[in-house]
Design a protein around this motif. Sequence first.
Motif, short mmCIF file in Angstrom:
data_model
loop_
_atom_site.label_atom_id
_atom_site.label_comp_id
_atom_site.label_asym_id
_atom_site.label_seq_id
_atom_site.Cartn_x
_atom_site.Cartn_y
_atom_site.Cartn_z
N LEU A 103 14.45 -10.78 17.17
CA LEU A 103 15.69 -11.22 17.81
C LEU A 103 15.93 -12.71 17.54
N ASP A 104 14.86 -13.48 17.58
CA ASP A 104 14.94 -14.91 17.26
C ASP A 104 15.44 -15.10 15.83
N LEU A 105 14.86 -14.33 14.91
CA LEU A 105 15.26 -14.43 13.51
C LEU A 105 16.72 -14.01 13.32
N ALA A 106 17.10 -12.90 13.98
CA ALA A 106 18.49 -12.40 13.85
C ALA A 106 19.48 -13.43 14.37
N THR A 107 19.10 -14.13 15.42
CA THR A 107 19.96 -15.18 15.96
C THR A 107 20.06 -16.35 14.97
N PHE A 108 18.94 -16.71 14.40
CA PHE A 108 18.88 -17.84 13.46
C PHE A 108 19.70 -17.54 12.20
N TYR A 109 19.60 -16.32 11.68
CA TYR A 109 20.31 -15.93 10.47
C TYR A 109 21.71 -15.37 10.74
N ARG A 110 22.08 -15.31 12.00
CA ARG A 110 23.39 -14.80 12.42
C ARG A 110 23.63 -13.37 11.95
N GLU A 111 22.59 -12.56 12.11
CA GLU A 111 22.67 -11.13 11.76
C GLU A 111 23.02 -10.35 13.03
N LYS A 167 16.83 -17.22 26.19
CA LYS A 167 16.58 -18.17 25.11
C LYS A 167 17.49 -17.92 23.90
N TYR A 168 17.67 -16.63 23.57
CA TYR A 168 18.43 -16.30 22.35
C TYR A 168 19.87 -15.89 22.64
N GLU A 169 20.30 -16.19 23.88
CA GLU A 169 21.70 -15.98 24.28
C GLU A 169 22.16 -14.54 24.04
N ALA A 170 21.26 -13.60 24.34
CA ALA A 170 21.59 -12.17 24.23
C ALA A 170 22.07 -11.71 25.61
N ARG A 171 23.36 -11.92 25.88
CA ARG A 171 23.90 -11.75 27.23
C ARG A 171 23.72 -10.32 27.77
N ASP A 172 24.01 -9.33 26.92
CA ASP A 172 23.90 -7.95 27.36
C ASP A 172 22.46 -7.62 27.73
#
Length: 527
Positions: free
Chosen positions: A440-448, A477-482
Amino acid sequence: MLDVGKWPVFALLPPEELRLIRQACVFGSAANEALYVTVNDEVFALGTNCSGCLGLGDLQSTIEPRRIDVLCGKKIESLSYGTGPHVVIATTDGEVFAWGHNGYSQLGNGTTNHGLTPALVSTNLLSKRVTEVACGSHHTIALTTDGEVFAWGYNNSGQVGSGSTANQPTPRRVSSCLQNKVVVNIACGQLCSMAVLDNGEIYGWGYNCNGQLGLGNNGNQQTPCRIAALQGVNIVRVACGYAHTLALTDEGMVYAWGANSYGQLGTGNKSNQALPTLINTDKERMVEVAACHTSHTSAAKTQSGQVLMWGQCRGQAVASPHLTHFSSTDDVFACFATPAVTWHLLSVDGDDYLTVAQSLKKEFDSPEISDLKFLVDGKCIHVHKALLKIRCEHFRTLLNETDEDTLEIHQFSYLVYRAFLEYLYTDTINLPPEDAIGLLDLATFYRETRLKRLCQETIKRGISEENAVTLLSAAVKYEARDLEEFCFKFCVNHLTAVTQTQAFADMDHDLLKNFISKASRYGAFKN
């Protein structure tokens, strides 16, 4: 080879035998009977042999496979089974064979004597070439190359389509509204029958007390009736559950109707629907719908290879389509249906043909033709530059700026980075919830965005009282609101147990403060 490993009935077969299986079917009241065909066109059966349904010439159960000699060399095109059970097959030569339970003449031989060995169904079919067969609980329908439908067996609700409720001892052509029309696909619920025409119309007949015929009423029909509510919609495939129906359109949309006490219609509720209802599949185009007359489970496959499931899933009622990590609708029925039977004949192409998706999956992390490797934690991951550029904007930019054939990654772990690269090849992720946080951290960083959503779904499925706070912290931390809202509600609903975990004791001060404030607004601390 056909992967039958998810079906326990095959568990005792040695690996050398499993490697030979090309087609298979699991059936029976407890998924305790099976037939399979080898690459040499030999046909074997094993299981409890209820009503002689294994076709072995006796009523003896067998834990080891026994050969059905009369079927060896016959190439099976279509197979279906009833709940007696009785079994019906169509060969590539267009012949129909039937055996097993025959209390309602569902074998089509004019008697009610059980059939212990496969017998040719000949009445009215000798000059016909049958391409598809479908069975209800105790009736059978067959589709010919001419687009004609023949039916026989139990007819208490009109499911044979003869205009009466008298059982039909031998195959009879279903005419009435289907006269001079060309049928291209058939399916049976427990006590009803469905047919799709070449012009996209769909007809149903038989039992309708749950609205499974889609006619807007609950009256049984003794002859085929067109589903008028789908006027102008082009149906290409139909699948029937125990008392519900799924239909796939030429535009990849799915309609559902009938019984819904387990959420098998995917409408988000448990109310029966007597009229076709369009299912919300997040605008994904569907290419397959799946259901079986023995269960209340539904499944569908998207154009990109994702598999959704809903309905009765291991005793739970799942009322809306749920994304799985399966690659096949067959896996849904193996793992979640009750009983865990096959919804159609499992098959692999004789020439071991691989789809584009399967080919890509096979080449992931294979050094043979890769032109790029990532070095992560001292381990190599082999990939292909062209695919990475196509699938990920980050790599499109990065690889256009470098000609290196080895890239070192320090920001993410080997497990997480390998899962990310594998996702680019397969569209799926295969990680436990705690490791999915790193992805999830990586997906956030790469905007996937889509990967981020898949990670959230994986984390949700793995939440527990022990890890809830850890997952909540990651979501914040990763702003995954849902995901944050989901984890928060889980923590509130399991507040006593969650507050006793070490993770809660170690919670960040600001996060703890916000959690207590929000939980109090939810009334979590009221007596």
